[in-house]
Design a protein around this motif. Structure first.
Motif, PDB file in Angstrom:
ATOM      1  N   GLN A  12       0.874  -1.165   0.000  1.00 51.73           N
ATOM      2  CA  GLN A  12       0.000   0.000   0.000  1.00 51.73           C
ATOM      3  C   GLN A  12       0.919   1.224   0.000  1.00 51.73           C
ATOM      4  O   GLN A  12       1.775   1.380   0.872  1.00 51.73           O
ATOM      5  CB  GLN A  12      -0.895   0.006   1.234  1.00 51.73           C
ATOM      6  CG  GLN A  12      -1.919   1.106   1.217  1.00 51.73           C
ATOM      7  CD  GLN A  12      -2.859   1.017   2.422  1.00 51.73           C
ATOM      8  OE1 GLN A  12      -2.648   0.242   3.344  1.00 51.73           O
ATOM      9  NE2 GLN A  12      -3.888   1.831   2.390  1.00 51.73           N
ATOM     10  N   HIS A  39      11.981  -7.797   4.109  1.00 53.67           N
ATOM     11  CA  HIS A  39      10.847  -7.138   4.762  1.00 53.67           C
ATOM     12  C   HIS A  39      10.488  -5.895   3.953  1.00 53.67           C
ATOM     13  O   HIS A  39      11.261  -5.442   3.110  1.00 53.67           O
ATOM     14  CB  HIS A  39      11.202  -6.766   6.198  1.00 53.67           C
ATOM     15  CG  HIS A  39      11.414  -7.954   7.082  1.00 53.67           C
ATOM     16  ND1 HIS A  39      12.619  -8.610   7.145  1.00 53.67           N
ATOM     17  CD2 HIS A  39      10.560  -8.615   7.901  1.00 53.67           C
ATOM     18  CE1 HIS A  39      12.512  -9.616   7.986  1.00 53.67           C
ATOM     19  NE2 HIS A  39      11.274  -9.652   8.450  1.00 53.67           N
ATOM     20  N   VAL A  40       9.340  -5.338   4.236  1.00 55.96           N
ATOM     21  CA  VAL A  40       8.887  -4.137   3.519  1.00 55.96           C
ATOM     22  C   VAL A  40       9.933  -3.030   3.633  1.00 55.96           C
ATOM     23  O   VAL A  40      10.209  -2.323   2.663  1.00 55.96           O
ATOM     24  CB  VAL A  40       7.514  -3.669   4.054  1.00 55.96           C
ATOM     25  CG1 VAL A  40       7.138  -2.313   3.480  1.00 55.96           C
ATOM     26  CG2 VAL A  40       6.438  -4.704   3.728  1.00 55.96           C
ATOM     27  N   ARG A  41      10.580  -2.898   4.791  1.00 55.16           N
ATOM     28  CA  ARG A  41      11.586  -1.837   4.989  1.00 55.16           C
ATOM     29  C   ARG A  41      12.784  -1.979   4.048  1.00 55.16           C
ATOM     30  O   ARG A  41      13.528  -1.027   3.826  1.00 55.16           O
ATOM     31  CB  ARG A  41      12.048  -1.815   6.440  1.00 55.16           C
ATOM     32  CG  ARG A  41      12.792  -3.059   6.863  1.00 55.16           C
ATOM     33  CD  ARG A  41      13.313  -2.992   8.306  1.00 55.16           C
ATOM     34  NE  ARG A  41      13.797  -4.275   8.736  1.00 55.16           N
ATOM     35  CZ  ARG A  41      13.080  -5.187   9.356  1.00 55.16           C
ATOM     36  NH1 ARG A  41      11.814  -4.935   9.644  1.00 55.16           N
ATOM     37  NH2 ARG A  41      13.592  -6.346   9.702  1.00 55.16           N
ATOM     38  N   LEU A  52       2.988   2.713   2.845  1.00 57.01           N
ATOM     39  CA  LEU A  52       2.128   2.717   4.021  1.00 57.01           C
ATOM     40  C   LEU A  52       2.062   1.352   4.716  1.00 57.01           C
ATOM     41  O   LEU A  52       1.642   1.260   5.864  1.00 57.01           O
ATOM     42  CB  LEU A  52       0.710   3.160   3.633  1.00 57.01           C
ATOM     43  CG  LEU A  52       0.603   4.539   2.966  1.00 57.01           C
ATOM     44  CD1 LEU A  52      -0.836   4.815   2.576  1.00 57.01           C
ATOM     45  CD2 LEU A  52       1.139   5.635   3.869  1.00 57.01           C
ATOM     46  N   THR A  53       2.470   0.306   4.031  1.00 49.96           N
ATOM     47  CA  THR A  53       2.476  -1.041   4.604  1.00 49.96           C
ATOM     48  C   THR A  53       3.493  -1.088   5.747  1.00 49.96           C
ATOM     49  O   THR A  53       4.545  -0.457   5.673  1.00 49.96           O
ATOM     50  CB  THR A  53       2.847  -2.084   3.523  1.00 49.96           C
ATOM     51  OG1 THR A  53       1.945  -1.948   2.426  1.00 49.96           O
ATOM     52  CG2 THR A  53       2.769  -3.501   4.056  1.00 49.96           C
ATOM     53  N   ASP A  54       3.171  -1.835   6.798  1.00 47.98           N
ATOM     54  CA  ASP A  54       4.047  -1.983   7.959  1.00 47.98           C
ATOM     55  C   ASP A  54       5.454  -2.380   7.516  1.00 47.98           C
ATOM     56  O   ASP A  54       5.634  -3.396   6.843  1.00 47.98           O
ATOM     57  CB  ASP A  54       3.466  -3.051   8.892  1.00 47.98           C
ATOM     58  CG  ASP A  54       4.308  -3.298  10.127  1.00 47.98           C
ATOM     59  OD1 ASP A  54       5.334  -2.620  10.330  1.00 47.98           O
ATOM     60  OD2 ASP A  54       3.929  -4.186  10.916  1.00 47.98           O
ATOM     61  N   PRO A  55       6.478  -1.600   7.875  1.00 50.61           N
ATOM     62  CA  PRO A  55       7.851  -1.889   7.420  1.00 50.61           C
ATOM     63  C   PRO A  55       8.399  -3.223   7.925  1.00 50.61           C
ATOM     64  O   PRO A  55       9.301  -3.792   7.330  1.00 50.61           O
ATOM     65  CB  PRO A  55       8.675  -0.723   7.970  1.00 50.61           C
ATOM     66  CG  PRO A  55       7.804   0.012   8.913  1.00 50.61           C
ATOM     67  CD  PRO A  55       6.399  -0.375   8.662  1.00 50.61           C
ATOM     68  N   ASP A  56       7.840  -3.740   9.019  1.00 48.25           N
ATOM     69  CA  ASP A  56       8.318  -5.013   9.572  1.00 48.25           C
ATOM     70  C   ASP A  56       7.632  -6.226   8.959  1.00 48.25           C
ATOM     71  O   ASP A  56       7.980  -7.368   9.285  1.00 48.25           O
ATOM     72  CB  ASP A  56       8.115  -5.037  11.089  1.00 48.25           C
ATOM     73  CG  ASP A  56       9.012  -4.034  11.796  1.00 48.25           C
ATOM     74  OD1 ASP A  56      10.136  -3.787  11.312  1.00 48.25           O
ATOM     75  OD2 ASP A  56       8.587  -3.495  12.837  1.00 48.25           O
ATOM     76  N   GLN A  57       6.690  -6.004   8.059  1.00 48.41           N
ATOM     77  CA  GLN A  57       5.970  -7.125   7.445  1.00 48.41           C
ATOM     78  C   GLN A  57       6.900  -7.888   6.502  1.00 48.41           C
ATOM     79  O   GLN A  57       7.657  -7.316   5.729  1.00 48.41           O
ATOM     80  CB  GLN A  57       4.736  -6.639   6.693  1.00 48.41           C
ATOM     81  CG  GLN A  57       3.845  -7.775   6.271  1.00 48.41           C
ATOM     82  CD  GLN A  57       2.445  -7.316   5.922  1.00 48.41           C
ATOM     83  OE1 GLN A  57       2.071  -6.180   6.146  1.00 48.41           O
ATOM     84  NE2 GLN A  57       1.675  -8.213   5.373  1.00 48.41           N
TER      85      GLN A  57
END
Length: 105
Positions: A12, A39-41, A52-57
């Motif tokens: 997102q 991870h997203v980060r 906007l997606t959680d960076p730890d996902q």
């Protein structure tokens, strides 16, 4: 054998319409070893795009194949059973030998 586990297929993001990416490329070359993850980060996007997606996902991870792991666990259990059986046989052998010697005298 290793398996690639893909946990996330979209992000997102927020950006001006002209800056919205059509696709986001993810470099999988960092997943050369087991248990490595992206991870997203870790995903690089243009400065004009805010993720906007959680960076730890978790996005993707390389894991040992469950089939391969199951085969290894079964092999380890078989070795443990064999070692236990050998230990029992060795523990029983000396008294049997001692009795045989006593009877022959």
């Amino acid at each position: 054998h290793a398996m690639l586990i893909q946990n996330l297929t979209s992000l997102q993001v927020e950006a001006l319409p002209a800056d919205l990416p059509h696709a986001i490329e993810v470099d999988l070359s960092v997943l050369e070893e087991l248990d490595r993850a992206i991870h997203v980060r870790d995903i690089v996007v243009d400065e004009a795009v805010e993720v906007l997606t959680d960076p730890d996902q978790l996005v993707a991870r390389v894991m040992e194949s469950k089939v391969e792991k199951l085969v290894e666990e079964i092999a380890e259990e078989a070795v443990e059973v064999e070692e236990a059986e050998e230990a029992e046989v060795e523990a029983e052998a000396p008294p049997g030998e001692a009795e045989g010697r006593a009877e022959s005298e």
